[in-house]
Design an enzyme around this catalytic site. Structure first.
Site, PDB file in Angstrom:
ATOM      1  NE  ARG A 294      -3.974  -2.123   2.172  1.00  0.00           N
ATOM      2  CZ  ARG A 294      -3.822  -3.278   2.811  1.00  0.00           C
ATOM      3  NH1 ARG A 294      -2.750  -3.466   3.561  1.00  0.00           N
ATOM      4  NH2 ARG A 294      -4.731  -4.216   2.708  1.00  0.00           N
ATOM      5  CE  LYS A 316      -2.567  13.374 -13.465  1.00  0.00           C
ATOM      6  NZ  LYS A 316      -3.024  13.813 -14.804  1.00  0.00           N
ATOM      7  CD  GLU A 358       3.972  17.292 -21.604  1.00  0.00           C
ATOM      8  OE1 GLU A 358       3.548  18.262 -20.956  1.00  0.00           O
ATOM      9  OE2 GLU A 358       3.246  16.334 -21.940  1.00  0.00           O
ATOM     10  CE  LYS A 401       3.315  17.151 -13.585  1.00  0.00           C
ATOM     11  NZ  LYS A 401       3.513  15.988 -14.465  1.00  0.00           N
ATOM     12  CD  GLU A 411      -6.033  15.391 -13.813  1.00  0.00           C
ATOM     13  OE1 GLU A 411      -5.491  15.888 -14.795  1.00  0.00           O
ATOM     14  OE2 GLU A 411      -6.257  14.169 -13.701  1.00  0.00           O
ATOM     15  NE  ARG A 415      -1.310  16.458 -11.475  1.00  0.00           N
ATOM     16  CZ  ARG A 415      -0.547  15.652 -10.754  1.00  0.00           C
ATOM     17  NH1 ARG A 415      -0.657  15.624  -9.450  1.00  0.00           N
ATOM     18  NH2 ARG A 415       0.359  14.881 -11.333  1.00  0.00           N
ATOM     19  CG  ASN A 419      -4.705  16.786 -18.375  1.00  0.00           C
ATOM     20  OD1 ASN A 419      -3.748  16.028 -18.384  1.00  0.00           O
ATOM     21  ND2 ASN A 419      -5.627  16.754 -17.424  1.00  0.00           N
ATOM     22  CG  HIS A 422      -1.737  16.087 -22.455  1.00  0.00           C
ATOM     23  ND1 HIS A 422      -1.099  17.299 -22.626  1.00  0.00           N
ATOM     24  CD2 HIS A 422      -0.806  15.253 -21.918  1.00  0.00           C
ATOM     25  CE1 HIS A 422       0.150  17.198 -22.196  1.00  0.00           C
ATOM     26  NE2 HIS A 422       0.354  15.972 -21.769  1.00  0.00           N
ATOM     27  CG  HIS A 426      -3.863  11.154 -24.093  1.00  0.00           C
ATOM     28  ND1 HIS A 426      -4.380  11.475 -22.859  1.00  0.00           N
ATOM     29  CD2 HIS A 426      -2.509  11.235 -23.946  1.00  0.00           C
ATOM     30  CE1 HIS A 426      -3.395  11.721 -22.008  1.00  0.00           C
ATOM     31  NE2 HIS A 426      -2.250  11.584 -22.654  1.00  0.00           N
ATOM     32  CG  HIS A 438       3.359  12.051 -24.364  1.00  0.00           C
ATOM     33  ND1 HIS A 438       1.996  11.850 -24.385  1.00  0.00           N
ATOM     34  CD2 HIS A 438       3.584  13.057 -23.467  1.00  0.00           C
ATOM     35  CE1 HIS A 438       1.414  12.688 -23.521  1.00  0.00           C
ATOM     36  NE2 HIS A 438       2.360  13.416 -22.955  1.00  0.00           N
TER      37      HIS A 438
END
Length: 536
Positions: A294, A316, A358, A401, A411, A415, A419, A422, A426, A438
């Site tokens: 965990r 993330k 980015e 960031k 998010e 946040r 994106n 994106h 994607h 990417h």
């Protein structure tokens, strides 16, 4: 980086009311053995009255003129720590005078700023509704603070001594020493940017770990072995494990292999996973660390530009499924991130270029100085691994960031601006079977977003053209002719940002002013797609 002269301040603090400029400034001055000056106090001494009274009797324009004279005098003659009033940087002449100084932007969120000063009665520009007034001030000033700053330091929920320590490290970091950018939150951590940083990795692993697992792609076997040997030399049991490269690593089968290895080697809660590689490596290693017992300690050592400014920072983690990219994962902040810029010298030119997408994204959504740095030499410095320009771009993109994820780890709001570009990116990646880099997909995605914003009437044609020119300048693609519109639209409906079956896009109202558009008109989407195909 700026050099220090005996006839100028050691450093200059800028930021909004409530950021802690006076408290932190006095502490820094004490530690450095120099004097502290506050230009607000100097204005009041010069005027013979308080700033609220000066606003009331003479007006803001008179106050700003007096403030600029005081700031100019202090910048020319004060040799200690100098704190500027919150609005001083809005004067273009003051910004010009700040060039070549060490300028630290103290950032703070609305909640804490208002609690500190919003209802004190001593801040004329926050009178009435302090929360709304502070938000409006920051919308106007944030880009300017970031543009003049050589270092950004978030003060929200941090002790003044901790903030001062970070600034002292940044002061020492001028030149070849590493820079440290703090990411706030319940488990704050540092991102270290510099060269030859193996010692930083060992320090972030910490003294309590007896076992360390180094996950890496095959291409980094030599580097991973060197790191493993160094960790072994510190008395730990260090194991390295090779995982597939790029998106092929982000599967449940790869994760299960790592779990089996951790179990066989009896990894406990005090032990550590180190991710050495690009964004896919940090994604999968982060998920392994988040899910084992965990949650165990994670140290990210990104080796690509894309990973340094994006995947390795923010917590993330994720793997892919047949339904889409990064649909399974967890939020698991690392214990630290080590961005060793020496690794960029061996990065293929196409991968460096892709990482710049980015970086430029961070400029569009939050820090226009990034865009100016790229444009200043036609993108040459940005494309050169050892350049001072690229180092500053990395530090600034990481700072953007860090600020965003410090305020919104999971998010839930802010946040989402990360994106930008994106959603369409994607869709390209999925349509192309993840054969596109990417960053290349994000570059086209930003052009699509700009065209969509223009089609809906919120971004002017000049903003769209600046997207194309900047991205082309560094060799990134600005058009996409693969797939069909129906395929891409279907892929976008699987995006994580879809809410209630409605597409959501991060768009720009202007440079540095992102917004979210829900359920755009189909005609506007098709218009944006047609423009991306033609890229005209």
């Amino acid at each position: 980086m700026p050099s220090h002269s005996a006839t100028r301040p050691v450093l200059v603090l800028v930021g909004p009311p409530g950021a802690g400029k006076t408290t932190v400034g006095r502490l820094l001055a004490s530690k450095l053995g120099v004097d502290f000056h506050d230009t607000d106090e100097a204005v009041e001494q010069t005027a013979g009255t308080t700033i609220p009274e000066l606003f009331r009797t003479r007006g803001e324009a008179h106050f700003r003129a007096l403030e600029h004279r005081v700031v100019t005098t202090e910048l020319a003659g004060h040799t200690g720590v100098l704190a500027l009033g919150g609005g001083a940087v809005m004067d273009p002449a003051t910004r010009a005078a700040l060039r070549d100084h060490m300028v630290v932007f103290l950032d703070v969120d609305t909640r804490q700023a208002v609690r500190r000063v919003g209802r004190s009665g001593n801040r004329p520009l926050l009178a009435g509704d302090p929360t709304a007034k502070f938000d409006a001030l920051m919308r106007e000033r944030r880009a300017v603070y970031e543009a003049v700053a050589t270092t950004v330091c978030v003060t929200t929920d941090r002790r003044p001594a901790e903030v001062a320590a970070q600034i002292l490290q940044a002061l020492a970091a001028r030149g070849d020493a590493p820079a440290r950018i703090h990411v706030g939150g319940p488990a704050g951590y540092d991102v270290v940017v510099g060269r030859d940083l193996d010692a930083e990795v060992a320090a972030m692993v910490g003294p309590d770990a007896t076992r360390v697992l180094v996950l890496h792609p095959g291409a980094l076997t030599d580097r991973a072995e060197s790191l493993r040997a160094a960790l072994e030399g510190d008395g730990r049991t260090a194991i390295r494990h090779t995982i597939p490269d790029a998106e092929q690593a982000k599967t449940l089968d790869v994760v299960a292999e790592c779990w089996d290895l951790l179990g066989t080697e009896r990894f406990g809660r005090e032990d550590v996973v180190v991710a050495l590689g690009g964004g896919a490596t940090t994604d999968v290693a982060g998920f392994v660390a988040a899910s084992w017992l965990r949650g165990v300690r994670l140290v990210n050592v990104p080796t690509t530009l894309l990973a340094m400014v994006d995947a390795a920072v923010g917590g993330k983690t994720g793997i892919n499924t047949a339904a889409g990219k990064n649909l399974v994962g967890a939020f698991h902040p690392p214990a630290g991130v080590v961005c060793d810029l020496t690794t960029l010298a061996t990065l293929p030119a196409d991968d460096l270029r892709a990482g710049l997408a980015e970086v430029i994204k961070a400029g569009f959504i939050a820090d226009p100085q990034i865009l100016r740095l790229v444009e200043a030499d036609g993108g040459a410095g940005a494309r050169t691994p050892g350049s001072a320009v690229l180092r500053e771009l990395v530090e600034r993109a990481v700072a953007v960031k860090a600020r965003v994820v410090s305020e919104d780890l999971r998010e839930q709001g802010l946040r989402e601006i990360l994106n930008y570009g994106h959603t369409f990116a994607h869709a390209i990646e999925r349509t192309e079977g993840y054969r596109w880099r990417h960053g290349d997909a994000v570059a086209v995605g930003m052009v699509f977003a700009a065209e969509l914003a223009h089609a809906t009437g919120i971004l002017d044609a000049a903003g769209v053209q600046r997207h194309r020119e900047l991205l082309t300048m560094v060799g990134l693609p600005v058009r996409y002719e693969g797939g069909t519109w129906s395929e891409l639209l279907e892929a976008m409906t699987h995006d994580k940002k879809v809410r209630g079956n409605a597409l959501r896009f991060v768009l720009l109202e202007d440079i540095g002013r992102p917004t979210v558009l829900r359920a755009p008109e189909p005609a506007h989407l098709e218009q944006a797609y047609a423009r991306v195909r033609a890229s005209a």
